[in-house]
Design an enzyme around this catalytic site. Structure first.
Site, PDB file in Angstrom:
ATOM      1  N   SER A 183     -19.757 -51.129   5.707  1.00 57.07           N
ATOM      2  CA  SER A 183     -21.108 -50.786   6.163  1.00 57.07           C
ATOM      3  C   SER A 183     -21.638 -49.494   5.537  1.00 57.07           C
ATOM      4  O   SER A 183     -22.840 -49.289   5.468  1.00 57.07           O
ATOM      5  CB  SER A 183     -21.150 -50.691   7.688  1.00 57.07           C
ATOM      6  N   ASP A 424     -23.517 -42.100  16.842  1.00 58.74           N
ATOM      7  CA  ASP A 424     -22.951 -42.644  15.605  1.00 58.74           C
ATOM      8  C   ASP A 424     -22.860 -41.504  14.588  1.00 58.74           C
ATOM      9  O   ASP A 424     -23.875 -41.069  14.037  1.00 58.74           O
ATOM     10  CB  ASP A 424     -23.867 -43.773  15.095  1.00 58.74           C
ATOM     11  N   HIS A 427     -22.222 -43.498  10.140  1.00 64.94           N
ATOM     12  CA  HIS A 427     -23.231 -43.956   9.173  1.00 64.94           C
ATOM     13  C   HIS A 427     -24.215 -42.817   8.861  1.00 64.94           C
ATOM     14  O   HIS A 427     -24.086 -41.726   9.417  1.00 64.94           O
ATOM     15  CB  HIS A 427     -23.948 -45.181   9.756  1.00 64.94           C
TER      16      HIS A 427
END
Ligand SMILES: *[C@@H]1O[C@H](CO)[C@@H](O)[C@H](O)[C@H]1NC(C)=O
Ligand SMILES: *[C@@H]1O[C@H](CO)[C@@H](O)[C@H](O)[C@H]1NC(C)=O
Ligand SMILES: *[C@@H]1O[C@H](CO)[C@@H](O)[C@H](O)[C@H]1NC(C)=O
Ligand SMILES: *[C@@H]1O[C@H](CO)[C@@H](O)[C@H](O)[C@H]1NC(C)=O
Length: 445
Positions: A183, A424, A427
């Site tokens: 990702s 998060d 990312h």
């Protein structure tokens, strides 16, 4: 500066587990509204129907190919024993050993500093990119401090080539650029698509959400910018971008070919792999294993085997005059604020500025992994160009989405009242840090 905390090591893995899952679900939700215009007949879309010999080492007898099958999320191990010590052997077949392709001797573009520069950056506006992922669109999801968009990477001893969309498209004319990995790599691919798409009229571009391979196409350049989901590089039970088997990771350490059948015709390849190896032991199902018997190995050891299988593919299949191969090093995480702010209890949540301490290194970038990767890549320098993002991204504790992204699972009140608990910090917001990774790619291309 370096802090290793064994007790805490399990928590980030759980967070990662969750985030990877959320990330993938999120991505597909956000992409599902994009039409699929046309398909590229070069690509095999249905694994089950294709010839099984494609996916395993071609030197194996045919009956073994069939018996071993292809891993998917339903695959399991019949039994598990300790790792036997078996290695992947690969030979460096580079014709001109030591001939690096960087062409910029004397300047390490990865050594430098972040400079606040709101005239040159961001390189695009978040809301102008129709392919933006809700996982990375931080402004849209409520982030009001936009400083993270305004930083430019300044190498110490030279300047980066100035990003120009038209020039990048000329480099891509009649070519396939493909990102292959997890990702984080997908974030870099979305960044690239956002950087490139603005100059292409809407009716001259298309996106086919053909997971695990997603293709952005620009007709007038006869070019594609693609992403292949292959978080462990080699064949694994996690190759379905939506539904991964999360209880155990099973890989075929000696088979990169399930994926290479999809990427072998790309002209420019950008690989990454790292975080998926940080989630505990990995089960190895060798192609010639009898009765589904697995071996178990720690993530670092398993990653080394997978990198070996990948290196074998690169060294035997890549002609550096025809194909460019890049490897993006590990993307750092910022899960423990005490690493840059002693005594604090948080993570990347609320961080608005990069770290200014030159050479800062956090526990999210594993040194043994880096040494192993260095060792493999150093033998491949004539065929693989390294995009060494680790140190420069280490400084960017401000660049993660934290709570400013779409979460697909409803968040219970006790989480909502404690933002750190669901931030998060893995990312990266877009526009942001991955755009700079792409500026480095542009510079090196
Ligand atoms: C850039 O930043 C400076 C200093 O913070 C500010 O005065 C200026 O208005 C900003 N310019 C733009 C275009 O945002
Ligand atoms: C389009 O690009 C492909 C490679 O991606 C190439 O094989 C083909 O010849 C190109 N078509 C034209 C018309 O140039
Ligand atoms: C698991 O073991 C059973 C019994 O020995 C065997 O029939 C089956 O084929 C094995 N599964 C795999 C995937 O090899
Ligand atoms: C990446 O950069 C770090 C320093 O920031 C260095 O120690 C490491 O060897 C580099 N890795 C590769 C593969 O070039």
């Amino acid at each position: 500066m370096q802090r290793w905390n064994r007790k805490k090591a399990h928590f980030p893995l759980l967070v990662l587990f969750f985030l990877v899952f959320v990330a993938v679900t999120t991505f597909l939700h956000s992409e599902s509204s994009i039409h699929q215009i046309h398909e590229n007949p070069d690509h095999v879309h249905n694994h089950q129907e294709a010839s099984p010999v494609v996916y395993v080492k071609p030197n194996l007898p045919a009956h073994l190919n069939r018996a071993s099958g292809i891993l998917d999320r339903f695959s399991g191990c019949n039994s598990t024993k300790e790792y036997s010590g078996r290695k992947i052997s690969w030979v460096d077949r580079s014709q001109q050993p030591g001939k690096r392709r960087e062409g910029l001797q004397g300047c390490d573009i990865f050594s430098g500093k972040w400079v606040y520069d709101n005239t040159s950056h961001p390189l695009y506006i978040e809301s102008d990119c129709p392919y933006m992922s809700d996982q990375l669109a931080c402004h849209k999801h409520g982030r009001s401090d936009l400083g993270y968009q305004y930083w430019r990477w300044q190498p110490h001893n030279c300047n980066l080539k100035r990003w120009t969309v038209a020039e990048m498209w000329e480099k891509l004319r009649n070519k396939r650029l493909m990102f292959v990995g997890d990702s984080l790599n997908r974030g870099q691919w979305i960044s690239m698509v956002c950087l490139l798409q603005s100059v292409i009229p809407a009716d001259k571009r298309s996106m086919s959400p053909n997971a695990p391979l997603t293709i952005f196409r620009a007709e007038e350049y006869n070019a594609t910018v693609e992403f292949l989901w292959a978080p462990l590089l080699v064949e694994s039970n996690s190759d379905d971008p939506v539904k991964h088997s999360l209880n155990e990771r099973i890989i075929r350490p000696d088979s990169v070919l399930k994926h290479s059948s999809q990427f072998e015709h790309a002209d420019i390849l950008v690989f990454n792999t790292y975080l998926w190896w940080r989630q505990g032991p990995v089960k190895l199902l060798w192609t010639d294993a009898e009765n589904g018997a697995c071996e178990e190995l720690d993530g670092l050891g398993a990653m080394e085997l997978a990198m070996g299988a990948w290196a074998d593919w690169v060294s035997s299949k890549v002609d550096p005059l025809k194909k460019r191969v890049f490897f993006v090093t590990m993307s750092p995480t910022h899960l423990w604020s005490r690493e840059w702010k002693p005594e604090s209890e948080g993570n990347c949540y609320g961080e608005k500025e990069p770290i200014g301490v030159e050479g800062y290194w956090g526990s999210g970038s594993d040194l043994p992994t880096m040494r192993m990767v260095d060792n493999i890549l150093s033998k491949m320098s004539s065929k693989v160009t390294v995009i060494n993002i680790t140190q420069l991204s280490e400084y960017r504790k401000d660049g993660h989405p934290s709570i400013y992204r779409k979460f697909w699972e409803p968040l219970p009140p006790e989480k909502l009242s404690n933002p750190t608990s669901y931030s998060d910090c893995i990312h990266w917001c877009l526009p942001g840090v991955p755009d700079v990774w792409n500026e480095l790619l542009f510079h090196l291309l």
